[in-house]
Write a protein that holds these residues in place. Structure first.
Motif, PDB file in Angstrom:
ATOM      1  N   ASN A  16       0.820  -1.210   0.000  1.00 49.51           N
ATOM      2  CA  ASN A  16       0.000   0.000   0.000  1.00 49.51           C
ATOM      3  C   ASN A  16       0.854   1.259   0.000  1.00 49.51           C
ATOM      4  N   LEU A  17       1.982   1.226   0.705  1.00 47.40           N
ATOM      5  CA  LEU A  17       2.868   2.390   0.706  1.00 47.40           C
ATOM      6  C   LEU A  17       3.496   2.570  -0.673  1.00 47.40           C
ATOM      7  N   ALA A  18       3.930   1.474  -1.284  1.00 47.14           N
ATOM      8  CA  ALA A  18       4.483   1.552  -2.634  1.00 47.14           C
ATOM      9  C   ALA A  18       3.452   2.080  -3.622  1.00 47.14           C
ATOM     10  N   LEU A  19       2.214   1.657  -3.469  1.00 53.33           N
ATOM     11  CA  LEU A  19       1.142   2.125  -4.338  1.00 53.33           C
ATOM     12  C   LEU A  19       0.928   3.623  -4.175  1.00 53.33           C
ATOM     13  N   ALA A  20       0.906   4.097  -2.929  1.00 49.53           N
ATOM     14  CA  ALA A  20       0.736   5.528  -2.686  1.00 49.53           C
ATOM     15  C   ALA A  20       1.885   6.325  -3.301  1.00 49.53           C
ATOM     16  N   TYR A  21       3.115   5.845  -3.114  1.00 46.30           N
ATOM     17  CA  TYR A  21       4.267   6.536  -3.694  1.00 46.30           C
ATOM     18  C   TYR A  21       4.202   6.506  -5.222  1.00 46.30           C
ATOM     19  N   GLY A  22       3.723   5.396  -5.782  1.00 46.77           N
ATOM     20  CA  GLY A  22       3.593   5.307  -7.230  1.00 46.77           C
ATOM     21  C   GLY A  22       2.586   6.310  -7.770  1.00 46.77           C
ATOM     22  N   LEU A  23       1.485   6.506  -7.057  1.00 49.42           N
ATOM     23  CA  LEU A  23       0.482   7.479  -7.490  1.00 49.42           C
ATOM     24  C   LEU A  23       1.034   8.902  -7.436  1.00 49.42           C
ATOM     25  N   ILE A  24       1.757   9.220  -6.361  1.00 55.27           N
ATOM     26  CA  ILE A  24       2.360  10.553  -6.260  1.00 55.27           C
ATOM     27  C   ILE A  24       3.369  10.762  -7.391  1.00 55.27           C
ATOM     28  N   THR A  25       4.191   9.750  -7.632  1.00 56.05           N
ATOM     29  CA  THR A  25       5.188   9.849  -8.702  1.00 56.05           C
ATOM     30  C   THR A  25       4.517  10.027 -10.053  1.00 56.05           C
ATOM     31  N   ALA A  26       3.441   9.282 -10.282  1.00 53.54           N
ATOM     32  CA  ALA A  26       2.724   9.410 -11.551  1.00 53.54           C
ATOM     33  C   ALA A  26       2.196  10.822 -11.744  1.00 53.54           C
ATOM     34  N   SER A  27       1.675  11.429 -10.682  1.00 57.32           N
ATOM     35  CA  SER A  27       1.147  12.793 -10.808  1.00 57.32           C
ATOM     36  C   SER A  27       2.260  13.782 -11.112  1.00 57.32           C
TER      37      SER A  27
ATOM     38  N   ASP B  63       6.297  -4.039  -6.402  1.00 55.00           N
ATOM     39  CA  ASP B  63       5.792  -3.860  -7.767  1.00 55.00           C
ATOM     40  C   ASP B  63       4.540  -2.994  -7.803  1.00 55.00           C
ATOM     41  N   CYS B  64       3.896  -2.775  -6.659  1.00 56.85           N
ATOM     42  CA  CYS B  64       2.729  -1.885  -6.621  1.00 56.85           C
ATOM     43  C   CYS B  64       3.104  -0.472  -7.070  1.00 56.85           C
ATOM     44  N   PHE B  65       4.344  -0.067  -6.830  1.00 59.25           N
ATOM     45  CA  PHE B  65       4.817   1.237  -7.296  1.00 59.25           C
ATOM     46  C   PHE B  65       4.781   1.294  -8.819  1.00 59.25           C
ATOM     47  N   ASP B  66       5.384   0.320  -9.464  1.00 60.34           N
ATOM     48  CA  ASP B  66       5.437   0.308 -10.931  1.00 60.34           C
ATOM     49  C   ASP B  66       4.054   0.122 -11.541  1.00 60.34           C
ATOM     50  N   ALA B  67       3.224  -0.681 -10.892  1.00 62.52           N
ATOM     51  CA  ALA B  67       1.875  -0.902 -11.413  1.00 62.52           C
ATOM     52  C   ALA B  67       1.059   0.384 -11.388  1.00 62.52           C
ATOM     53  N   ALA B  68       1.248   1.200 -10.348  1.00 68.90           N
ATOM     54  CA  ALA B  68       0.543   2.482 -10.286  1.00 68.90           C
ATOM     55  C   ALA B  68       0.969   3.391 -11.438  1.00 68.90           C
ATOM     56  N   LEU B  69       2.263   3.431 -11.728  1.00 70.21           N
ATOM     57  CA  LEU B  69       2.748   4.230 -12.855  1.00 70.21           C
ATOM     58  C   LEU B  69       2.177   3.725 -14.177  1.00 70.21           C
ATOM     59  N   GLU B  70       2.127   2.404 -14.327  1.00 67.24           N
ATOM     60  CA  GLU B  70       1.626   1.834 -15.573  1.00 67.24           C
ATOM     61  C   GLU B  70       0.123   2.071 -15.725  1.00 67.24           C
ATOM     62  N   ALA B  71      -0.616   1.961 -14.628  1.00 66.76           N
ATOM     63  CA  ALA B  71      -2.052   2.244 -14.688  1.00 66.76           C
ATOM     64  C   ALA B  71      -2.290   3.695 -15.087  1.00 66.76           C
TER      65      ALA B  71
END
Length: 655
Positions: A265-276, A405-413
């Motif tokens: 969940n933390l990786a996912l949150a960081y991935g969303l911030i990075t994507a933005s 991988d939740c970080f990378d998946a957020a970027l890809e989504a």
């Protein structure tokens, strides 16, 4: 915690490698290459905090690791009962590992309920540390023990360490102005200190953490630190623990880089911030709290300095409605939930399909149906994500495979949503969300450029030469429609859920137009650019790894998706070490499938699909590719064990 490593990756699996004494040490030191520890106690005993701290110190030490927190499904079950047992399992090693481990080498049981709930998972010879103070007659009877297992011989096959944790903690804190009840709360820190001594874990980080956590209560901070040190000293001085253990850093397990321990969940949150940031768009999260997705809301709410806006809505429908409005307004919009919330959001997901706006729908899957098992994991929302809307409403679906991988998946989504102007499902689950592993912090130049161009003026010329804006004039490559920010002069356009006319976006009830729009929306999703699936099959490698004769040609392919990656890969490694030939592939993209998937499946006599559901991916594969995909299913709220999968795959190979 971060650490530096500088050696190339190495793929191995581990076992005990022997015993080694250090000259001059008072106690023996045994060197291991991996250990699995499980902390278990009542949900008020602080087992998750204890596990988190041990994990953080293990990460800072440089071990590879994987964790499995296991929470009670009830908000607060009665103390000392089996439904109230909370546990935290940590697998750490000096080499690359993939799972939290099948069977713990060490169990720390804070009460009889914790022992009874977990002893069945232990191999013979495992170490059990029990808090004897809690093994009272009443506590034993509460969980169905007629006699104390510490005295009736039922634990003779294990290495039992009876320790009065509560008494020792209270004694260690008698110099503090604390009541007995307050002092007893620190017994988890005593246990953490003891385990830190046993496995030579760093201590400075935990002491700094306690000072920070209880900064407003310095006496409580010092009491916890004292309990932690007392546990360490107890291990050092007691005769009951004659051996301590070393697990060296995993120097060869990671590529060069800076690492930190991270949960899904933390990786996912960081991935969303990075994507933005990479899209140069503000991030908006519209969410309603729900287990196990709430941590993403909690984390994103801390990052207003990165332009993140979080909205805790009154319900699931309001959460996604606000997110879709933010997408219309030009934000990178996200809504987070679990399976029950997806059911409530489905109408608005359909609206997002119709409006063709970028929207990330994050589903942290859990056991169902209905409220189901809120704190347990499952993969049973795949068909809901694929088809859980009225009409033909196709939505891309991707799934991360590990916590990091939740970080990378957020970027890809985000890439897919922004490029193709579509809502995108990201299917994580409770196992990934709460589990953790080392994550290499990427360099900025490794991140994708996600910037988009908003519509800025007319894009169509009428027959009379008038230039106008058509909101459904499509990009010929992606079939994406233009993204027009509300209030941009000349770009006013109608919005709503009724079918639109191609190009103009006007309301249309024309049958031919509806048929065209339905097929166009489907074609847009079908045309999304996703990489081919890669197959790990040494038997079909053009060059055998040793330069000699390669393994026999693999006839069985095991195909996983989402969080099954770790257990499946670990099982495949076991089989290959035993001389079996088996191929492995893993799906990240579930809609659309990789374009080469059909040809890959047809290369093997047998395809086995392990899933934490009753065969949802297998059903899709059979329907689309007409292959006899064999399901191997589990829906008990827990991830697969590598040993169990290896046995099932061996049967498939031999059948």
């Amino acid at each position: 915690m971060t650490s530096q490593v500088s050696s190339p990756a190495e793929q191995t699996d581990g076992t005990v490698v022997g015993e080694q004494r250090k000259p001059g040490d008072a106690k023996d030191v045994q060197r291991l290459d991996r250990v699995i520890i499980r902390f278990a106690g009542d949900s008020g005993d602080g087992m998750q905090l204890t596990g988190d701290r041990f994990t953080s110190e293990t990460a800072s030490f440089g071990n590879d690791l994987s964790t499995l927190p296991n929470f009670p499904a009830e908000i607060r079950a009665p103390a000392g009962t089996l439904p109230g047992v909370s546990s935290f399992q940590l697998h750490f090693a000096d080499h690359d590992i993939l799972t939290p481990g099948d069977a713990p080498n060490v169990l720390v049981a804070m009460n009889p309920a914790a022992l009874k709930a977990n002893v069945g998972d232990l191999p013979r010879g495992a170490e059990i540390i029990v808090n004897t103070d809690e093994f009272t007659k009443r506590a034993l009877q509460k969980v169905g023990y007629d006699n104390s297992p510490l005295e009736d011989g039922s634990l003779d096959g294990y290495s039992l360490h009876p320790v009065p944790l509560t008494t020792l903690t209270v004694e260690a804190l008698k110099g503090f102005d604390l009541s007995r009840k307050e002092a007893e709360r620190s017994k988890n820190m005593f246990a953490l200190g003891l385990l830190s001594w046993m496995y030579h874990r760093p201590t400075e980080g935990t002491e700094e953490f306690l000072k920070s956590k209880f900064a407003n209560k310095p006496d409580i901070a010092q009491a916890n630190i004292a309990a932690f040190r007392a546990g360490w000293n107890f291990g050092e001085t007691t005769e009951d623990f004659a051996v301590s253990y070393e697990v060296a850093p995993a120097a060869k397990a990671f590529p060069v880089g800076t690492y930190r321990n991270i949960s899904g969940n933390l990786a996912l949150a960081y991935g969303l911030i990075t994507a933005s940031r990479q899209a140069d768009l503000p991030l908006f999260l519209g969410s309603y709290p729900i287990t196990p997705a709430s941590d993403v809301l909690h984390e994103l709410s801390r990052h207003k300095n990165f332009g993140v806006r979080t909205f805790q809505a009154e319900d699931e429908i309001a959460g996604i409605g606000a997110a879709l409005g933010a997408a219309f307004g030009g934000s990178l919009a996200v809504t987070t939930t679990s399976g029950p919330g997806i059911a409530l959001k489905s109408e608005t997901v359909g609206l997002a399909v119709s409006l063709e706006l970028p929207l990330l729908i994050v589903d942290i899957q859990r056991g169902g149906p209905s409220t189901g098992l809120p704190t347990k994991t499952e993969q049973a929302d795949l068909l809901q994500a694929m088809y859980g809307r009225n009409g033909e409403a196709p939505v891309p679906v991707i799934a991360p495979c590990t916590p990091a991988d939740c970080f990378d998946a957020a970027l890809e989504a985000a890439r897919i949503a922004l490029t193709y102007r579509t809502p995108v499902f990201l299917l994580s689950d409770g196992y990934l969300a709460n589990g953790s592993e080392p994550w290499r912090i990427p360099d900025l130049d490794e991140l994708p450029d996600l910037r988009v161009q908003f519509a800025s003026g007319p894009n169509h010329t009428l027959e009379d030469g008038t230039e106008v804006f058509w909101p459904y004039q499509r990009d010929p490559q992606t079939l994406a429609r233009p993204w027009a920010i509300p209030g941009t002069p000349g770009l006013e356009h109608r919005i709503g859920g009724i079918e639109k006319q191609d190009g103009t976006g006007n309301i249309s009830y024309d049958p031919a137009n509806h048929d065209f729009m339905v097929r166009t929306r489907q074609a847009k999703v079908d045309g999304i650019d996703v990489p081919d699936i890669e197959v790990d099959d040494p038997s079909r490698s053009p060059q055998p790894p040793s330069g000699g004769k390669g393994p026999d040609r693999a006839k069985t392919l095991v195909l996983g998706w989402g969080s099954t990656y770790g257990p499946v890969t670990a099982a495949v490694r076991r089989l290959r070490r035993a001389g079996e030939s088996i191929a492995q592939a893993h799906l990240r993209y579930l809609n659309p499938f990789p374009r080469n998937l059909g040809s890959v499946l047809k290369q093997y006599d047998k395809v086995v699909v392990p899933e934490m559901n009753l065969g949802q991916l297998a059903t899709l594969l059979r329907a689309k590719y007409l292959v006899d995909a064999h399901s191997y299913n589990q829906v008990n709220g827990m991830p697969f064990k590598a040993e169990q999968l290896a046995a099932a795959l061996k049967e498939a190979i031999d059948d």
